[in-house]
Structure formats: structure tokens, C-alpha cells
Design a protein around this motif. Structure first.
Motif, short mmCIF file in Angstrom:
data_model
loop_
_atom_site.label_atom_id
_atom_site.label_comp_id
_atom_site.label_asym_id
_atom_site.label_seq_id
_atom_site.Cartn_x
_atom_site.Cartn_y
_atom_site.Cartn_z
N ASN A 256 -89.76 17.47 9.18
CA ASN A 256 -89.80 17.11 10.60
C ASN A 256 -88.57 16.26 10.88
OD1 ASN A 256 -90.28 15.75 13.09
ND2 ASN A 256 -92.47 16.23 12.90
N GLU A 257 -87.54 16.88 11.41
CA GLU A 257 -86.26 16.19 11.58
C GLU A 257 -86.36 15.03 12.56
OE1 GLU A 257 -83.93 16.64 9.65
OE2 GLU A 257 -84.19 18.65 8.82
N GLY A 258 -87.24 15.14 13.56
CA GLY A 258 -87.41 14.05 14.52
C GLY A 258 -87.96 12.80 13.86
N GLU A 259 -89.00 12.97 13.06
CA GLU A 259 -89.59 11.83 12.35
C GLU A 259 -88.65 11.30 11.28
OE1 GLU A 259 -94.37 12.51 12.79
OE2 GLU A 259 -93.38 13.43 11.07
N ALA A 260 -87.91 12.20 10.66
CA ALA A 260 -86.92 11.77 9.67
C ALA A 260 -85.87 10.89 10.33
CB ALA A 260 -86.26 12.98 9.01
N GLU A 261 -85.45 11.27 11.53
CA GLU A 261 -84.44 10.50 12.25
C GLU A 261 -84.95 9.10 12.59
OE1 GLU A 261 -81.29 11.05 15.96
OE2 GLU A 261 -82.93 12.49 15.68
N GLU A 262 -86.23 8.98 12.91
CA GLU A 262 -86.81 7.67 13.20
C GLU A 262 -86.69 6.74 11.99
OE1 GLU A 262 -90.77 7.77 14.71
OE2 GLU A 262 -90.32 9.31 16.21
N VAL A 263 -87.02 7.29 10.82
CA VAL A 263 -86.93 6.49 9.59
C VAL A 263 -85.48 6.09 9.32
CG1 VAL A 263 -87.30 6.46 7.09
CG2 VAL A 263 -88.97 7.57 8.59
N VAL A 264 -84.59 7.05 9.45
CA VAL A 264 -83.17 6.78 9.19
C VAL A 264 -82.65 5.71 10.15
CG1 VAL A 264 -80.84 7.77 9.28
CG2 VAL A 264 -82.70 9.05 8.20
N ASN A 265 -83.00 5.82 11.41
CA ASN A 265 -82.54 4.83 12.39
C ASN A 265 -83.08 3.43 12.07
OD1 ASN A 265 -81.09 6.73 13.81
ND2 ASN A 265 -82.70 7.11 15.32
N SER A 266 -84.33 3.37 11.63
CA SER A 266 -84.92 2.07 11.25
C SER A 266 -84.17 1.48 10.07
CB SER A 266 -86.40 2.24 10.90
OG SER A 266 -87.14 2.65 12.02
N PHE A 267 -83.85 2.33 9.10
CA PHE A 267 -83.11 1.83 7.93
C PHE A 267 -81.72 1.35 8.33
CE2 PHE A 267 -80.13 2.18 4.46
CZ PHE A 267 -80.80 1.52 3.44
N ILE A 268 -81.03 2.13 9.14
CA ILE A 268 -79.67 1.77 9.55
C ILE A 268 -79.68 0.43 10.29
CG2 ILE A 268 -77.73 2.41 11.02
CD1 ILE A 268 -77.89 4.07 8.49
N LYS A 269 -80.65 0.25 11.18
CA LYS A 269 -80.76 -1.01 11.93
C LYS A 269 -80.97 -2.18 10.97
CE LYS A 269 -83.41 -3.09 15.77
NZ LYS A 269 -83.93 -4.28 15.09
N TYR A 270 -81.90 -2.00 10.03
CA TYR A 270 -82.18 -3.05 9.04
C TYR A 270 -80.94 -3.32 8.18
CZ TYR A 270 -83.99 -5.10 4.71
OH TYR A 270 -84.18 -5.90 3.61
N ALA A 271 -80.32 -2.24 7.68
CA ALA A 271 -79.18 -2.39 6.77
C ALA A 271 -77.99 -3.05 7.45
CB ALA A 271 -78.78 -1.02 6.22
N GLU A 272 -77.79 -2.76 8.73
CA GLU A 272 -76.71 -3.41 9.47
C GLU A 272 -76.98 -4.91 9.60
OE1 GLU A 272 -74.20 -1.52 12.77
OE2 GLU A 272 -76.21 -0.66 13.07
N GLU A 273 -78.21 -5.25 9.96
CA GLU A 273 -78.57 -6.66 10.13
C GLU A 273 -78.46 -7.42 8.82
OE1 GLU A 273 -82.48 -6.39 11.71
OE2 GLU A 273 -81.83 -5.94 13.76
N GLU A 274 -78.83 -6.77 7.73
CA GLU A 274 -78.83 -7.43 6.42
C GLU A 274 -77.48 -7.31 5.70
OE1 GLU A 274 -81.33 -9.20 4.90
OE2 GLU A 274 -82.43 -9.07 6.79
N GLY A 275 -76.58 -6.50 6.22
CA GLY A 275 -75.26 -6.35 5.60
C GLY A 275 -75.29 -5.66 4.26
N VAL A 276 -76.09 -4.59 4.13
CA VAL A 276 -76.21 -3.92 2.84
C VAL A 276 -75.68 -2.49 2.85
CG1 VAL A 276 -78.16 -5.34 2.14
CG2 VAL A 276 -78.59 -3.16 3.29
N LEU A 277 -75.08 -2.06 3.96
CA LEU A 277 -74.48 -0.73 3.97
C LEU A 277 -73.27 -0.70 3.05
CD1 LEU A 277 -74.67 0.12 7.78
CD2 LEU A 277 -75.95 1.22 5.94
N PRO A 278 -72.92 0.45 2.49
CA PRO A 278 -71.77 0.51 1.57
C PRO A 278 -70.48 0.07 2.26
CG PRO A 278 -73.05 2.56 1.51
CD PRO A 278 -73.56 1.77 2.67
#
Length: 691
Positions: A256-278
Motif C-alpha cells: 500500500n504505497e499511500g500507507e508506506a508514504e505516511e511511514v516514510v514521511n514520519s521517519f523523515i520528519k523525525y530524522a530531520e529533527e534529530e539530525g540523523v539523516l546521512p
């Protein structure tokens, strides 16, 4: 958020764990003979699970043109790393050839015996028997051309050529070998194929296998490149950016690409705030990669494919599929919205085995000691992080991530703190918890190394392990000697107390009027009581009230002795010239020598805290408070201050005490009588000095 396997639904065999390793072991010969697993044997099922990469499409289009007489390249060489998709491509061509109405000739070098010729097999598969190509020397190009011309359109697939050539090199044919004759056959076959319009030849060579066959085979490999080089085109079936799509198609029935996108967006938001993106990757690019690889964090595929995949024996696509199948099955009951490297359970025997085979059996013990064992350093860190985070197993998740980053077939190894945090954290906690976990892991684990701001495991013990080994070799006698040394350092001569350390008999305790602090090696109240009463065998003590005992608290003995062992371990490491330590480790040794010396003092003060005093009923007990931070007073000074504070020792008698205690109902009292009573009557107030 939903569990990943409700968003990306695995194929039934993957989810239920009913797959076998054979499912991912594609074999062209088995497909040709009808003995391969259904997923490979059945054309519809095969293509349903096969992602048509751009490379695969290009190969199929080229072969189709050739088969249909539309001037496609006559010879194609598939030259890939081990597990790079070549066999899968050959199987795809085999199935398509049937749809195109072409005959297929399949020759797999690992199947044929040493004296079985490829030209004989070519005739057998096309004609049904070997009549004209029986000799151990190959036919000329014209004879091959006549044979192929009769059976156009046809597709010739040759796989595992190096394996066959190696065997053929051991068969003598006149003054040459069958391998030499096979080189001639390849040249003649080339000439024949390029002269016909509807014959296609596809040959696969796996570069990473060359070194396993020796120098002679490498020469043949180079010769084949020259033979085919004039007419061939070299194709790579799989490009790096296509790997996630291939894996997803083979592992999941739907996403389900729509639900997958929700998870990905949540992770990206968290990772940006925490400074853990590569570092060095734009947020949009990482998001795009994650959407393409979901439910796997991109790091999972990168590490498996580009690190573990560089081991010569690691079958890249097939090996990654096998490992991810095991991982998905192991997580079927977990409510995790996406899959990271930290989700690999190295305690799972099947998963662990997939990695151990490339790095050596010694890592079984290392994994147990540092990561998965009940008393491993990682499990201890899990518990030390406190109730709020203990259930998340952040210590184990962090060490698992480091472990998977630690190995490759080349020089690349190790994970940065940012890498570890990205995989080990969850969206529910601040990534700083991982910082704390990694700090604790450095102190706990025995095979964790760090260099250039990267963490990795190796089979070499780190400083923690060396310390542990040295600690295990500290003798009881050495512990006793160090205890006595540290104890005496913590005593002064600035109090009225006469000091007696570890008396071996009652006779070593003088029977005089001086106040005495007797330090016992063991907590034995009965011994103290006996010493109060007797000064020797049957001889009663005249001044029992002058005895003050300081005894250890047995519950603290283990911690104190461990601190002795650890300090002595660092002393020995500093003195051991046979050890090869890095400069960083040498600095750690110096720092820890000072630290363990200070800890020794603190533990000693925690250990010796029980005061026994003579009393009317036998022995009374006082407990010293723990030493406050920064308190540098000596042990006997602390005891003396405690005795004064409790009124057990006084330096002078106040006017009121004289009136109420000694002069009540009397006109006078002798000071000598007061003194004599204080030193001879158990439980009486003691005077610091006769004055």
C-alpha cells in the motif's frame, strides 16, 4: 502506525517461513530439465515475481530482435559480480524463447563432466543424439553453422563457463587439453552464430569467481574475452538503483504505497529533527530512496548489498533475498512500522548463520559475549538505560547495527554515531538515548572497536577484554596485599586512637589505658566480644572499654575486591610490553589507572563502616555514613568524629555531666575513679586522653 507487514504484505511462503533456501537458488539447468522450484519453472509465476530491470529488458529486446531476424546483436556476454542477476537473466531468456517460438540449448558448466564436450551437447540438444560431433576436437564453423541453420530460430545459453573450463583443463587431448579445444570451439561457434540471422548466443561470466580457479583458468577467462570481444556486447542485468524494486517484488505480494508514504514521511520528519539523516544526501533524495525501498530503511539494502555483498562468495541478489526473507519472518509478530538494521535478531540461529559463514565461526562466541547472551554487555546496557527505555533494547539494537556495518569484502567497515542512531532509534524516543547507549557499550563490550569516529566489531579483544583477562589472573594473595596497602594509606596518626590493623591474635592488642582502634579483616562480632573480655588464653582484660573495633561490611566485599582486581589489571597492562596498544588505548590506560585508584578509596570507605564498641550487654554497633563527595578525611579520623558525635568518646567533661552523673548524692568524686571506670567498665563514656 501499522506494522510494516500489514502495509507491505509478504508472499505467503515468506510470512509463514515455509520457504527453503532452494527457492532463491536459481538454477538454469534445473529449469531446463523441469526439476526447478515452481517459482522458476513456471513462466507466469517466474515473471510475476521478477522485476524487469532496464538491463534485463535490454537483453531480452536484443535477443528477441535476433531471434526474429531483425539484426539484434548475435552474441551477448553477461558479466556480473557473483549473485548479480546473470542466472536469473538466463532463466528469463529461456522462458521468453518459448514465447518467441525458438529452440533453447542450455549448457551449464557445473553440471557437465570433465570429458563431456560442449559441441557434443549442442548436437544432442538440437538433434536428440550425437552423431557428427563425437570427437574430442571441435567441428569447424561451417559444420556448426549447418547444424544451427537447420534449427533456426534458436537461443544458446551458456552458464558457469569457468567451472567447466577448469575441469576440461585436466583432460588431455593429444598435445593439448579439452580446455584448449573448448577455446577453439568458442571461436568457431562465434563465427557460426554471427553468420546466421536467427541464432542468439548468450554467455555468462562471473568475474568474482576467477580467483577461486587459479591462474590457468584466469588465462582462459582472458582468452574468452578476446574470442568474444570482436562480436559481443557486454550487459549488466541489474543496476544499483533497481535493487530495491527487485527485492520488493520477490518478497512482497502487494504494498500500500499511500500507507508506506505516511511511514516514510514520519521517519523523515523525525530524522530531520534529530539530525540523523546521512551526511551529504539531500532530504528529498533520502525520502525518494526510502519510498523505493520501503519497508526497508535504505541502510538495510546498502549494507547487505554493498558491504556484505563484496565478499567473493556472497551471492548478491540471491543472498540478500535469503537474508531478508528470514528477517521478515522473524518480525511477523513485531509491531514495527519499518525495518532497520537494528531489527536483525542475531540470536536467531538461521539469521546469524547467514552472516557467520562469511566472517568465521569465532564470531559466534563474540556475538554471544557482546550482543545476544543474557549477560552480554548489550543486555546489561539495555537494563542500565532505565525503565523508560529498557523495553526498547536500545543497547542491543545499537550493537546489532554496529555489527552489520562492521564487515565487507574490502576495506570499508564501521558505522558513525549518526548511522547507529538512524537504525537503532525508534520514532518514540529521542535519538540521544542511543548516544548514551553507545557510551555504555564502549565500556561494556569486549570486541567493540572505534577508530576515526567509526565503531566496528573485530575478532581482536579490545581494552575491556584485556582488562577482564588480567582481572581473572589476579590472585587472592595479591588482593589481600592491595587491600592492606590501600587501608594503611587511608589511616592517619592525628587522632588519640592507637591503630592496630588486622591483629592475628588477642595478644597483639595491648591491654592498657589508651584508646585503640582495631581494624578487623573480617566481620566477626563474636571475635570482637572475645577480645574485649580476654587478652590471651584465659587471661581477662583489665581495660576492655578502650577497645574500638572497625569491621568490614561483608555485602560490600565483592565490589571492593572487583575494584582491586580492576586497578591491578590496569597496572599490569601498563607494565606489559608485549601488548600492542593504540595511542588512544594507552591514554585510556593512564586515565583509568587514576580513576580506579580513586574508586579503590571510595570502595574501601564503603567496605569498612561497622564500629563495634564494648557495652554492658556485650557489643553495641554504629554504622559510618558513606563518604561525601570531595571528603578527603582519613578513615580513623572519620571513626573518631563519629564516636565524638555519638558521645561515645569525649575530650572533656562538662559541668552538667559532672553534677548529674558523677556527683549526684555525693560531695566529691575522685577523677582517678572516673578515669578508671571509663577504661575498665564496658559501655562507660570514654575519654580521649587522661588529661
Amino acid at each position: 502506525m501499522k506494522a510494516f507487514n500489514l502495509i507491505a504484505v509478504p508472499h505467503k511462503d515468506v510470512l509463514e517461513g515455509k520457504f527453503t533456501m532452494d527457492v532463491y537458488a536459481a538454477d538454469l539447468w534445473d529449469v531446463h530439465n523441469g526439476t526447478a522450484p515452481l517459482e522458476y519453472r513456471d513462466s507466469k509465476k517466474f515473471f510475476k515475481r521478477t522485476h524487469l530491470t532496464s538491463g534485463l529488458k535490454e537483453v531480452m529486446n536484443t535477443v528477441e530482435k535476433r531471434i526474429k531476424g531483425k539484426d539484434g546483436d548475435p552474441v551477448i556476454q553477461l558479466q556480473t559480480p557473483f549473485g548479480g542477476g546473470k542466472t536469473h537473466t538466463l532463466i528469463a531468456l529461456y522462458h521468453r524463447a518459448r514465447e518467441w517460438g525458438a529452440k533453447s540449448v542450455v549448457m551449464v558448466g557445473t553440471v557437465f563432466s570433465a570429458n563431456q564436450t560442449l559441441w557434443g551437447e549442442l548436437e544432442r540438444q538440437l538433434e536428440g543424439e550425437v552423431k557428427n560431433f563425437k570427437d574430442m576436437t571441435p567441428p569447424g564453423s561451417e559444420a556448426i553453422k549447418r547444424l544451427l541453420e537447420k534449427h533456426q530460430p534458436a537461443l544458446i545459453l551458456i552458464d558457469e563457463t569457468l567451472a567447466y573450463i577448469t575441469k576440461a583443463a585436466g583432460v588431455r587431448v593429444g598435445e593439448t587439453t579439452l580446455a584448449d579445444q573448448t577455446m577453439v570451439f568458442f571461436q568457431e561457434l562465434n563465427e557460426a552464430v554471427k553468420s546466421l540471422q536467427r541464432i542468439s548466443l548468450v554467455v555468462s561470466l562471473a568475474q568474482s569467481h576467477i580467483e577461486h580457479y587459479g591462474e590457468a583458468t584466469e588465462r582462459y577467462y582472458q582468452q574468452m574475452n578476446k574470442i568474444f570481444g570482436r562480436v559481443e556486447r557486454i550487459y549488466s542485468p541489474i543496476k544499483d538503483e533497481e535493487i530495491p524494486t527487485i527485492l520488493r517484488k520477490r518478497l512482497f505480494s502487494r504494498i500500500n504505497e499511500g500507507e508506506a508514504e505516511e511511514v516514510v514521511n514520519s521517519f523523515i520528519k523525525y530524522a530531520e529533527e534529530e539530525g540523523v539523516l546521512p551526511e551529504g544526501i539531500e532530504v528529498s533524495e533520502f525520502r525518494k530512496r526510502f519510498l523505493k525501498s520501503y519497508p526497508f530503511l535504505p541502510d538495510v539494502i546498502d549494507v547487505l548489498y554493498h558491504r556484505w555483498g563484496t565478499f567473493p562468495e556472497f551471492q548478491r541478489t540471491r543472498g540478500v533475498l535469503r537474508i531478508l526473507s528470514l528477517l521478515i519472518h522473524s518480525l511477523k509478530e513485531k509491531n514495527t512500522p519499518y525495518v532497520s538494521l537494528a531489527d536483525f535478531d542475531l540470536g536467531n540461529e538461521d539469521i546469524r548463520r547467514e552472516f557467520i559463514r562469511y566472517i568465521g565461526d569465532e564470531f559466534n562466541g563474540i556475538i554471544d559475549a557482546d550482543i545476544t547472551g543474557v549477560e552480554s554487555g548489550s543486555k546489561k546496557v539495555d537494563r542500565e538505560l532505565g525503565a523508560a527505555y529498557q523495553w526498547l533494547n536500545i543497547g542491543t539494537r545499537s550493537s546489532t547495527t554496529i555489527f552489520l556495518y562492521s564487515f565487507s569484502g574490502g576495506e570499508v567497515r564501521g558505522a558513525t554515531l549518526r548511522d547507529i542512531k538512524r537504525s537503532a532509534t525508534t520514532l518514540d524516543i529521542p535519538s540521544g538515548v542511543v548516544d548514551e547507549a553507545v557510551k555504555k557499550l564502549k565500556d561494556r563490550l569486549l570486541y567493540l572497536q572505534s577508530r576515526d569516529e567509526k565503531y566496528y566489531f573485530s575478532n581482536q579483544p579490545n581494552l575491556n577484554k584485556i582488562v577482564l583477562t588480567k582481572m581473572e589472573n589476579v590472585s587472592e594473595r595479591e588482593i589481600e596485599e592491595m587491600e592492606e596497602l590501600v587501608l594503611k594509606r587511608e589511616l592517619s596518626t592525628k587522632t588519640p586512637l592507637s591503630l592496630i590493623v588486622w591483629p592475628r591474635s588477642y595478644s597483639e592488642i595491648p591491654d592498657d589505658a589508651r584508646l585503640k582502634l582495631i581494624i578487623l579483616r573480617k566481620d566477626d562480632r563474636d571475635e570482637a566480644l572475645h577480645a574485649i573480655k580476654y587478652k590471651g588464653e584465659g587471661s581477662k582484660r583489665e581495660f576492655p572499654n578502650t577497645l574500638i573495633f572497625l569491621a568490614p561490611m561483608e555485602i560490600q566485599r565483592g565490589a571492593f575486591y572487583d575494584s582491586i582486581r580492576k586497578h591491578l589489571a590496569y597496572v599490569r597492562i601498563e607494565e606489559d610490553s608485549t601488548l600492542t596498544l593504540t595511542e588512544e588505548q594507552k591514554e585510556d590506560v593512564k586515565k583509568n589507572l587514576k580513576l580506579t585508584e580513586e574508586i579503590l578509596r571510595e570502595r574501601l570507605r564503603d567496605f569498612y563502616r561497622q564500629i563495634y564498641l564494648p557495652s554492658k550487654d556485650g557489643v553495641s554497633v554504629m554504622i559510618l555514613a558513606k563518604v561525601a563527595y570531595g571528603d578527603r578525611s582519613k578513615l580513623d579520623e572519620t571513626v573518631y568524629e563519629k564516636l565524638k558525635a555519638e558521645g561515645s568518646v569525649v575530650e572533656r567533661i562538662s559541668h552538667l555531666v559532672l553534677l548529674n552523673k558523677y556527683l549526684e548524692g555525693k560531695d566529691y568524686v575522685s577523677t582517678k575513679a572516673i578515669w578508671d571506670s571509663s577504661v575498665s567498665t564496658p559501655g562507660e563514656t570514654r575519654f580521649a586522653t587522661p588529661e
